[in-house]
Design a protein around this motif. Structure first.
Motif, PDB file in Angstrom:
ATOM      1  N   UNK A   1      -7.287 -37.318  10.003  1.00 20.49           N
ATOM      2  CA  UNK A   1      -8.723 -37.464  10.203  1.00 20.49           C
ATOM      3  C   UNK A   1      -9.006 -38.890  10.676  1.00 20.49           C
ATOM      4  N   UNK A   2     -10.268 -39.230  10.971  1.00 21.13           N
ATOM      5  CA  UNK A   2     -10.585 -40.597  11.414  1.00 21.13           C
ATOM      6  C   UNK A   2     -10.515 -41.649  10.304  1.00 21.13           C
ATOM      7  N   UNK A   3      -9.977 -41.310   9.142  1.00 23.43           N
ATOM      8  CA  UNK A   3      -9.998 -42.226   7.995  1.00 23.43           C
ATOM      9  C   UNK A   3      -9.384 -43.581   8.322  1.00 23.43           C
ATOM     10  N   UNK A   4      -8.257 -43.605   9.019  1.00 27.68           N
ATOM     11  CA  UNK A   4      -7.606 -44.879   9.343  1.00 27.68           C
ATOM     12  C   UNK A   4      -8.516 -45.742  10.202  1.00 27.68           C
ATOM     13  N   UNK A   5      -9.213 -45.108  11.130  1.00 25.76           N
ATOM     14  CA  UNK A   5     -10.154 -45.840  11.987  1.00 25.76           C
ATOM     15  C   UNK A   5     -11.318 -46.385  11.169  1.00 25.76           C
ATOM     16  N   UNK A   6     -11.836 -45.570  10.248  1.00 26.62           N
ATOM     17  CA  UNK A   6     -12.936 -46.028   9.397  1.00 26.62           C
ATOM     18  C   UNK A   6     -12.544 -47.288   8.636  1.00 26.62           C
ATOM     19  N   UNK A   7     -11.325 -47.284   8.117  1.00 24.52           N
ATOM     20  CA  UNK A   7     -10.889 -48.364   7.235  1.00 24.52           C
ATOM     21  C   UNK A   7     -10.291 -49.548   7.984  1.00 24.52           C
ATOM     22  N   UNK A   8      -9.973 -49.363   9.249  1.00 23.25           N
ATOM     23  CA  UNK A   8      -9.253 -50.398   9.976  1.00 23.25           C
ATOM     24  C   UNK A   8      -7.863 -50.580   9.407  1.00 23.25           C
ATOM     25  N   UNK A   9      -7.258 -49.479   8.937  1.00 21.45           N
ATOM     26  CA  UNK A   9      -5.970 -49.530   8.244  1.00 21.45           C
ATOM     27  C   UNK A   9      -4.837 -49.103   9.170  1.00 21.45           C
ATOM     28  N   UNK A  10      -3.629 -49.496   8.810  1.00 23.91           N
ATOM     29  CA  UNK A  10      -2.452 -49.061   9.553  1.00 23.91           C
ATOM     30  C   UNK A  10      -2.256 -47.563   9.371  1.00 23.91           C
ATOM     31  N   UNK A  11      -1.803 -46.921  10.444  1.00 26.45           N
ATOM     32  CA  UNK A  11      -1.586 -45.482  10.402  1.00 26.45           C
ATOM     33  C   UNK A  11      -0.233 -45.145  11.016  1.00 26.45           C
ATOM     34  N   UNK A  12       0.297 -43.970  10.642  1.00 28.49           N
ATOM     35  CA  UNK A  12       1.539 -43.521  11.256  1.00 28.49           C
ATOM     36  C   UNK A  12       1.236 -42.826  12.580  1.00 28.49           C
ATOM     37  N   UNK A  13       2.245 -42.261  13.210  1.00 28.30           N
ATOM     38  CA  UNK A  13       2.070 -41.650  14.532  1.00 28.30           C
ATOM     39  C   UNK A  13       1.119 -40.461  14.497  1.00 28.30           C
ATOM     40  N   UNK A  14       1.001 -39.821  13.335  1.00 30.35           N
ATOM     41  CA  UNK A  14       0.101 -38.680  13.198  1.00 30.35           C
ATOM     42  C   UNK A  14      -1.312 -39.088  12.803  1.00 30.35           C
ATOM     43  N   UNK A  15      -1.559 -40.403  12.688  1.00 28.60           N
ATOM     44  CA  UNK A  15      -2.886 -40.878  12.348  1.00 28.60           C
ATOM     45  C   UNK A  15      -3.183 -40.932  10.870  1.00 28.60           C
ATOM     46  N   UNK A  16      -2.160 -40.753  10.026  1.00 26.83           N
ATOM     47  CA  UNK A  16      -2.381 -40.790   8.581  1.00 26.83           C
ATOM     48  C   UNK A  16      -2.326 -42.231   8.075  1.00 26.83           C
ATOM     49  N   UNK A  17      -3.157 -42.531   7.095  1.00 28.57           N
ATOM     50  CA  UNK A  17      -3.266 -43.893   6.567  1.00 28.57           C
ATOM     51  C   UNK A  17      -2.020 -44.239   5.762  1.00 28.57           C
ATOM     52  N   UNK A  18      -1.410 -45.374   6.065  1.00 24.21           N
ATOM     53  CA  UNK A  18      -0.264 -45.844   5.286  1.00 24.21           C
ATOM     54  C   UNK A  18      -0.769 -46.474   3.994  1.00 24.21           C
ATOM     55  N   UNK A  19      -0.366 -45.894   2.872  1.00 24.74           N
ATOM     56  CA  UNK A  19      -0.869 -46.339   1.575  1.00 24.74           C
ATOM     57  C   UNK A  19       0.254 -46.941   0.740  1.00 24.74           C
ATOM     58  N   UNK A  20      -0.139 -47.655  -0.315  1.00 29.10           N
ATOM     59  CA  UNK A  20       0.813 -48.237  -1.247  1.00 29.10           C
ATOM     60  C   UNK A  20       1.292 -47.188  -2.245  1.00 29.10           C
ATOM     61  N   UNK A  21       2.164 -47.586  -3.148  1.00 28.45           N
ATOM     62  CA  UNK A  21       2.779 -46.644  -4.086  1.00 28.45           C
ATOM     63  C   UNK A  21       1.779 -46.011  -5.045  1.00 28.45           C
ATOM     64  N   UNK A  22       0.609 -46.632  -5.223  1.00 29.72           N
ATOM     65  CA  UNK A  22      -0.422 -46.038  -6.079  1.00 29.72           C
ATOM     66  C   UNK A  22      -1.494 -45.327  -5.256  1.00 29.72           C
ATOM     67  N   UNK A  23      -1.195 -45.063  -3.982  1.00 25.92           N
ATOM     68  CA  UNK A  23      -2.092 -44.354  -3.061  1.00 25.92           C
ATOM     69  C   UNK A  23      -3.294 -45.192  -2.629  1.00 25.92           C
ATOM     70  N   UNK A  24      -3.283 -46.479  -2.921  1.00 21.91           N
ATOM     71  CA  UNK A  24      -4.375 -47.347  -2.488  1.00 21.91           C
ATOM     72  C   UNK A  24      -4.070 -47.928  -1.117  1.00 21.91           C
ATOM     73  N   UNK A  25      -5.135 -48.411  -0.477  1.00 19.00           N
ATOM     74  CA  UNK A  25      -5.012 -49.007   0.849  1.00 19.00           C
ATOM     75  C   UNK A  25      -4.664 -50.487   0.684  1.00 19.00           C
ATOM     76  N   UNK A  26      -3.701 -51.000   1.419  1.00 18.13           N
ATOM     77  CA  UNK A  26      -3.353 -52.420   1.307  1.00 18.13           C
ATOM     78  C   UNK A  26      -4.579 -53.312   1.450  1.00 18.13           C
ATOM     79  N   UNK A  27      -4.679 -54.288   0.558  1.00 17.41           N
ATOM     80  CA  UNK A  27      -5.785 -55.257   0.531  1.00 17.41           C
ATOM     81  C   UNK A  27      -7.098 -54.668   0.037  1.00 17.41           C
ATOM     82  N   UNK A  28      -7.075 -53.388  -0.330  1.00 22.06           N
ATOM     83  CA  UNK A  28      -8.301 -52.754  -0.842  1.00 22.06           C
ATOM     84  C   UNK A  28      -7.935 -51.885  -2.049  1.00 22.06           C
ATOM     85  N   UNK A  29      -7.757 -52.497  -3.217  1.00 23.50           N
ATOM     86  CA  UNK A  29      -7.358 -51.727  -4.403  1.00 23.50           C
ATOM     87  C   UNK A  29      -8.418 -50.750  -4.889  1.00 23.50           C
ATOM     88  N   UNK A  30      -9.621 -50.845  -4.347  1.00 22.67           N
ATOM     89  CA  UNK A  30     -10.695 -49.922  -4.744  1.00 22.67           C
ATOM     90  C   UNK A  30     -10.749 -48.684  -3.850  1.00 22.67           C
TER      91      UNK A  30
END
Length: 453
Positions: free
Chosen positions: A273-302
């Protein structure tokens, strides 16, 4: 005072975007959290996507695989549900932009469970001619199209002269494509053949196209071979190593071969989905957001991303886009947030418990690999049925689904063969058959002479 601590004047605000497996699991895990939870989804219902193909092939009715989200979360006094489309996220201001809501919605915690979209690998023009199967609307439109093809055949005086009417091409040999192919084969030859007068089962062409070397690539090779053999027995032409080169109004081009048909179904790929674009986050080739081990977005623990929207690697490979991953991640994130609000220590990193793979081919056959067991046949089908019944969110859905399955096994009848979309019969007529074909060769269109005679 920090509102996210749970001790402020107002409860923390948690927004969950998406009412699929991940979103529902997160919301349920937050049912006792000292917070205000807001779940936003484009529709007002949760869909059990693994059974959408059964709606598309008239085995189940839509209400058997879907449930109102508000009813699913009934009794959770801290949770509000709104039907709307999120259009963006401002991570600096901590707000969600929602279509139809005049002001941005603030959050202290954000959980994105927005799923995936169909991917046509850079050829979005295929979408018009090769629909995918992700929503309840998709499933009903599939059903209209499949049943409409047989209706078009019935009002065509010489169906054998228009083989394209009953040629079906399914692109993608994953579980969805395999299950859809088997279900269409049984619908046509076991149910509709007895009801339609001009349908000759021998004229049905079912083609399953897979670009890879075999179908069901996530399964053991022996199980994939067993599924191929079963599909072949059902009359499905399984073509592997066959890449789709074009899809248009006249059909599909596969490895240089033009297949004329108006019935092309896409089960070949997905994108984030456009989630990676919304967040300005890194994404894989399929457009999925790359998350940390606790499923949070890097630099955004919330901010947390779960399910098909997230890319989380274990053992050097991304977790698969299956329901169990979404459910487990949603539950994990919900409990993590609830614990954080209560001042509890952070849990260990997320760890996926792989409960195995299942795929069904027809009424009495499935393939299964789980907990070291690999098998194909009736036993796997019974396990498949038990697992799928368990994961339906409402008891009424379980009872209704079990009844429909039992009736189908006993009678081979499908009770949901309804074309309900207004004007769908107009779209059911193949564009390849002239409107005045009824008068060709002096054949009476009201004749009940079958194509089998």
């Amino acid at each position: 005072m920090d509102s996210t601590s749970g001790t402020g004047a107002s409860p923390p605000r948690i927004i969950i975007v998406g009412g699929g497996f991940g979103g529902i699991a997160a919301a349920r895990a937050l049912r006792k959290a000292p917070a205000r939870v807001l779940l936003i989804d484009r529709t007002n219902h949760h869909v059990f996507q693994p059974l959408l193909y059964q709606v598309a092939t008239s085995i189940l009715a839509p209400e058997h695989v879907a449930a109102p989200i508000r009813h699913v979360l009934l009794g959770q006094g801290n949770t509000t549900v709104i039907q709307a489309a999120v259009t963006g996220v401002d991570v600096e201001k901590k707000v969600c932009l929602v279509d139809g809501v005049p002001l941005p919605l603030p959050y202290d915690y954000l959980v994105l469970a927005t799923g995936v979209q169909h991917s046509y690998f850079g050829h979005d023009e295929y979408a018009e001619y090769a629909p995918g199967l992700k929503t309840l609307t998709d499933a009903v439109q599939f059903r209209n199209k499949i049943l409409g093809a047989f209706e078009a055949c019935e009002r065509t005086p010489v169906p054998r002269d228009h083989f394209e009417l009953l040629t079906f091409v399914i692109v993608g040999g994953g579980p969805t494509g395999v299950e859809l192919a088997g279900a269409i084969a049984e619908l046509a030859r076991q149910t509709l053949a007895a009801e339609f007068r001009r349908f000759d089962p021998a004229s049905l062409k079912l083609i399953l196209v897979e670009a890879g070397p075999r179908i069901l690539p996530s399964f053991d090779e022996a199980l994939a071979a067993a599924a191929t053999a079963k599909l072949t027995k059902l009359g499905v032409d399984v073509r592997t190593g066959a890449r789709v080169e074009k899809v248009d109004a006249e059909g599909v081009l596969v490895q240089g071969e033009r297949i004329r048909t108006g019935n092309v179904f896409w089960a070949a790929g997905v994108k984030g989905s456009p989630a990676a674009h919304w967040l300005g986050a890194d994404a894989d080739r399929a457009g999925r957001v790359k998350v940390l081990a606790d499923c949070s977005v890097p630099a955004h623990p919330e901010i947390f991303v779960v399910g098909d929207t997230a890319c989380l690697e274990e053992g050097g490979k991304p977790l698969p886009g299956v329901a169990q991953v979404a459910i487990q991640q949603g539950r994990y994130v919900g409990r993590l947030i609830a614990g954080r609000l209560k001042g509890k220590p952070a849990p260990p990193p997320f760890k996926y418990l792989n409960k195995g793979n299942l795929a069904t081919v027809g009424r009495n056959f499935a393939v299964m690999e789980a907990f070291g067991i690999r098998t194909a046949g009736l036993f796997a089908k019974l396990v498949w049925a038990f697992v799928h019944i368990q994961f339906l969110v409402l008891t009424s859905s379980r009872i209704g689904t079990l009844y429909r399955w039992s009736w189908k096994v006993l009678t081979r009848q499908r009770l949901a063969r309804l074309i309900i979309e207004p004007g769908s019969t107009r779209g059911a007529r193949s564009p390849l058959v002239p409107d005045q074909q009824h008068a060709v060769n002096g054949v009476d269109p009201t004749s009940t002479t079958t194509a089998r005679s």
